[in-house]
Structure formats: C-alpha cells, structure tokens
Design an enzyme around this catalytic site. Sequence first.
Site, short mmCIF file in Angstrom:
data_model
loop_
_atom_site.label_atom_id
_atom_site.label_comp_id
_atom_site.label_asym_id
_atom_site.label_seq_id
_atom_site.Cartn_x
_atom_site.Cartn_y
_atom_site.Cartn_z
N GLU A 1 2.90 -0.72 4.50
CA GLU A 1 3.19 -1.16 5.25
C GLU A 1 2.92 -2.94 5.29
OE1 GLU A 1 -0.85 0.95 6.13
OE2 GLU A 1 2.03 1.70 5.61
N CYS B 1 1.38 3.17 2.83
CA CYS B 1 3.02 3.68 3.10
C CYS B 1 4.02 2.26 2.95
CB CYS B 1 2.36 4.38 4.58
SG CYS B 1 1.55 6.07 4.22
N ASN C 1 0.87 -1.27 -0.18
CA ASN C 1 0.41 0.18 -0.41
C ASN C 1 0.96 1.10 0.40
OD1 ASN C 1 0.73 -0.45 3.03
ND2 ASN C 1 -0.79 0.93 3.67
#
Length: 735
Positions: A285, A283, A281
Amino acid sequence: MASKTGKSKKKKISLSFNAKRILERRYLRKDEAGKVIETAEELFRRVAKNIASAEKLYGDASDVKKAEEEFYGIMTRLDYLPNSPTLMNAGGKLQQLAACFVIPIEDSMESIFEAIKNTALIHKSGGGTGFSFSRIRPKNALVQDTGGVASGPLSFMEVFNAATETVKQGGKRRGANMGILRVDHPDILDFIDVKRDLTKLNNFNLSVALTEKFMKALEADEEYELIAPHTQQAVGTLGAREVFDRIVDRAWTSGDPGIIFIDRMNEYNPTPHIGTYESTNPCGEQILLGNESCNLGSINLSNMVADGKVDFGHLARTVKSAVHFLDNVIDVNRFPLPEIERMTKANRKIGLGVMGFADLLVKLRISYNSERAVGMAEKVMAFIQEKGREASTALAEKRGTFPNFKGSVFDKPGGQLMRNATVTTIAPTGTISIIAGCSSGVEPNFAWKTTRRDSFGEVELLHPLYEEWTTAHPDEALPDYFVSAHEITPEWHLRIQAAYQKYTDNAVSKTVNFPNSATRDDVREAYMLAYKLGCKGVTIYRDGSRDLQVLSVSKSSRGEEKAGKEKTEGAALREPRPRPQITRGKTIKMKTGCGKLYVTINEDEEGLCEVFSTMGKAGGCTSSQSEAISRLISTGLRSGISVDAIVQQLSGISCPLPVWQNGVHILSCADAIAKAIQLYMNEKADGNSTPKMKANELEEMPGRRPGGTCPECGGMTEYVEGCVVCRSCGFSRCD
C-alpha cells in the site's frame, strides 16, 4: 473534568481482553525478568509525550504540552492509532518509528550487498522493506568484468531471504519483504513460478509490476518485448496472454505473486523530478522512492458515528490531529540510515488511513456488498483526503513545505502548499485494530462468532455489535447488513478497494477473498476488473490455497500443463509395493503438546519405505491419529510419492498446543513427524549416524503457511492484508 478535590481524574481506557493481551505481549515495556511494568495509559502517555516533543522545533513550550494532550486524547479514545513501530519504540532507546522502507538495488555486487546490509539494519529496528529487483541483469547474461555469466535476480533474492531469516525486528517482529520484478524483465517467468515451492522466499511477498504496454498487449492478445535492464535492449518476446495466465494460475494456487500497475503508480508520483516509483512496502500500500520511508497511522471509523450518522465534525478534528501527529513523527524519528533520513525529510511523506470501516457500515445499517457501501467509502475517504490536505497546508504555512516541493505536482499556479508530499494510505491494521476493538482496515468482518481455547476450555467470543443486536432482538433473524467476508463476492471487494483508491494518495492494502471453489477464470476477471476500476494493485487469496503445498512440476511435464485443467483423465491407479521383509532405520524422540512422540523411520534398497509413530502415553485419540498419519505416509512412500512431497504436506499443520524443542517450534504431531523425517534425511545426506535436533536448522520447515487454525489458542484465523490474524487471542503474523 476536574473532581471535587480539584484534581483531574485519570481516565481508564476501555480495552477488550484481546487488546490487553496483545499490548502485554508486544507493546508494553517489560523489566529484565520479562515482567510488564507499563500500563496502556502509560504507553499512550509515553508515545504522546515523545511525539509532541517535536513542537520545540517550531514553537514554545506551551505548544509541547498542548500537543501532548491532543495526541494522548486521540489515542486513549481509540479514535486513532499509529503504526506498531511508533507504539513500540517512541520514547525508548530504539526510537525507530517508521514502518515502511524501500531500498534501491542497482546492477552491481556492491549495490546488492549494500542493500542486504541496510535491510538487516532496518529489520533490526522494526521496519519492513520493499525492493525492485528489475535493474539486475538476467541469468546467463555476460558479466564483462569477470568474463562469467550472471546468476539473475532470483538468486540474490534468496540471499535477502536468508538474511531476513536471521534478523528479528527489535526482538518483537520478524522481518517482512516485498519483492517486485517488472513484467518485461527476461527472468519474469522464473519469478512468477518461484513460489510453486512454498519453501522458497518465505520472507517475501511477491508482485509483478505490470506496465501499460503489457496491459495493451494483453487486451490485444499480442506479444510484448522483454528488455535487458543492463543494456535496455530488447532480447526477446513473450505472449502477454501466456504470461498473464501464468500469473493468474500461481495466484490461484498460493496467492503469490500479486500484481501492481507500475505506470499507474507513477502517474500519481508527486515528485517525478526526484525519482521514479519501482517498489512498495511489504503489504503493497505504500509506494516509495528508493531510500524513502513512511510512517503510517489509522483512524477508527467505528468511533465516527453518532445518532446513526457519520459525525463529520469529529472526523475532521481527528484527521487534523492525526496529520499533525504523523508530521511530528518524522522529526523525532531515529532513522536507521543517513540516506533514508535525507530522502524522508526531503519529501515528508505520511500515510493516514482508516480501520473499522466494516463496523461503521453495521452501525449505519449498510451492507458491505452494496452500492450504498461503495458510496459511503468514497464519501468518507474523500472527506479524509480533503481535510488531510488542509491540515498539511496549515502545517506548511507554519513550518514550511517539504524541501522537494519545488518541481513537484503541487508547484504550479494555483497549487496547494503542502507540508507532506503524500498524506493518505490505506494500510493493514491487523494488530492495531485489535487494540482499537474494531474491524481491520477496509476489510469486511471475518466472522461474528469466534472461539478462544485455553487450559480452562473453550470460550465463545461474540463481535460487540453482533452481541448488542442479538441481545436486543433475541428471536429475530439477523439483518442483511451483518454480512461476513465469506458472503461477499470478489466484485464487491474490488469496488470497495477502488472507492478508497479514488481518494488515496498512495495505495490501498486490501485482500480480495475467494472461496476455495473459485476458478482461475474468476481470478483473471478480478485482475482485469481491478485494472479497469483504477486500482494500483491487487492481492487475492483463495480460501485454503495456502493450506496445501503444491507439488513441483518437472521441466519435462511443464510444457504439457494446461491452464485451468483441474484433473488428469485416464490416470492409472497405483498400488503400493509390498513391505520389504528386512528394513533398517532409526527412532527419533520428538516433543509435542500431547506428550513425547517416538517416530521410527525405516528404509530398504529403494529408499524410505515406512514410518511408525508411538506416543509416550498409550491410547487416546492422539495415538490413533498419529498412527493413521504414519500408515498413510508408509503407503505413500511405497507408492512412489517423494519424501519431500510428504514432508511439505505435513509441515506447518498447527494444533492448539504447539511446543518448543531445542529452539524449534513443533506445531503438532503431524508437524513433529515431518520434522523427524527431515532430520533423518538431513543426517543421511551428511553421513551422520546420530540424528540431532539443530536449533538453527529447522525453525522454519517447508510446507504450510500459518492460516486456518491459530497456533496459540486453536481459534479461527483470518488471512487479510497479507497478514494472518486471530481475533480470538490477538495472535498476529504478517507474511
């Protein structure tokens, strides 16, 4: 507790000023006139009731009400909060509750443009998207169907970026993307270099997918093969050290690209029989297969302390309720695409994480940059992982395992029944941590004092734990466990990240902060340490690196670059050419927070040569500053500095009083001057004699990204977890 009248009292949630502000701006329902018509208590009741409705699929009506009270309790106590799409959309018309999506892209026009369409639908519904562009054939490769040559993955990324620019997420959040390219793709050097110009792909975070083959070649200082994805044939080699140094240099310069260790991610893939991990995704994580989505939520660790110790009983109960909540979200979610619904329900991945870790350490009197902190990170996350899996197993026994369980890593003798293919993720919590009144994710506290500026002046805001301690100890020095982000070395950032990664199914969203004085060697060492410590990826940010636009290097000079070279020796000093006697130009009126600004732009036969700016109201500091800026611009223009370079340097500079002009956000006087120059150049290129402000043309200008100063209150912003956050007023924006 019941009152004397026998009626239960409504408990008022204790929220900070910033929490109330951000709820009103982004989460609470509003009427057609924009007036808030929902309280925080009503928001949490709406969400709890909606998520509890999934119980109807598995039990009787009594289970629904019990679950509603369970979910309402963990949210109103601020022990746990779900990701923003769930808070915004649960119980509403949209009902899209997931935050993370990965969209597959194959090497065909049909697949690429289908992905663009699907991305627009996801952004419209409130989600963020990740892509691997590694399957797209490189530029100049033969296209047999047409006899032409391919334009390569970067050209298509620009199309994705443009589509994102036009679609706002549910009217509340702008779309965010992750773009990933394998290190063995033939176009990898162009990908690494693309954000030398920060005007490009400004709706993307970028990461290079490093393979184990590459890391071994790097350690041996050898070359590695580049593989054409459409033929799977080797088409050349590159030196691993050269490529790695270029990644380091670009990250040192602007923070992009980050890196992910793609083979390590696949080592922990719970369903390898279903597919291979290629992307995450925005960011970084949440690792997902193509067409998967995931809903996230975070436990407030600051609330898990009692009598100076971690209250593991309270934590266990919260974990159990949170896993129950997240599993229910999958059943009541309205997915943007049928193929995403099928894949998500087949694997039922959830991502339970934490926030408030830094505050927990303060309460336990532990310094963030210490062995004790690393040990506490491991202890807490190991407990959450264990109890999370127990909760998933209990749900599996009642509701059944996830449909793709057979063939998964859990499907083995003595294996554990699981309702969810993954349970834990450490996600960014920039906004929900403000609501919860705690530190963000597993990041350290950025500062103990901040300033909020508004029309009434400045107000100093103190971190609650700092205020509590200084009030009780007015004449004592601050203990060493009150350590802030700028006091923590990159090694401790990485050790904390690795400690959490050790007990996290997916990955850890964490920014490794460097001081502005950090060298490229410092970044290189951090990347290698992340690999050795077992991290699945790493993002670095050197303080101030995104505040300055990096000038593009011409092809002729690029070969002469030296990695790590900080200055040019023996460079000749330039004198500006004399001001011409006759010039021609225009004056453009710009609106600023300080008043009307009249920008005069003049040129001669050699091009633009001077800029004047005059405030509508004479005198004052603002007038002198805008005059100084204009004089420096004029000096630069007559010294041979390019117009684009000057515009890029000034664009995006923020002041406490941004305004809108014809749908364009004017962030400061400097930003207004940059926009006026760009308007002049655009109109000149079009051959139009009358510059006009176009609302759809300049909303996002080249240059600085947000950071440093909050555009809303003028306070200090933090760059953490890929997001810009102001804890003075609640402003938040993710890259």
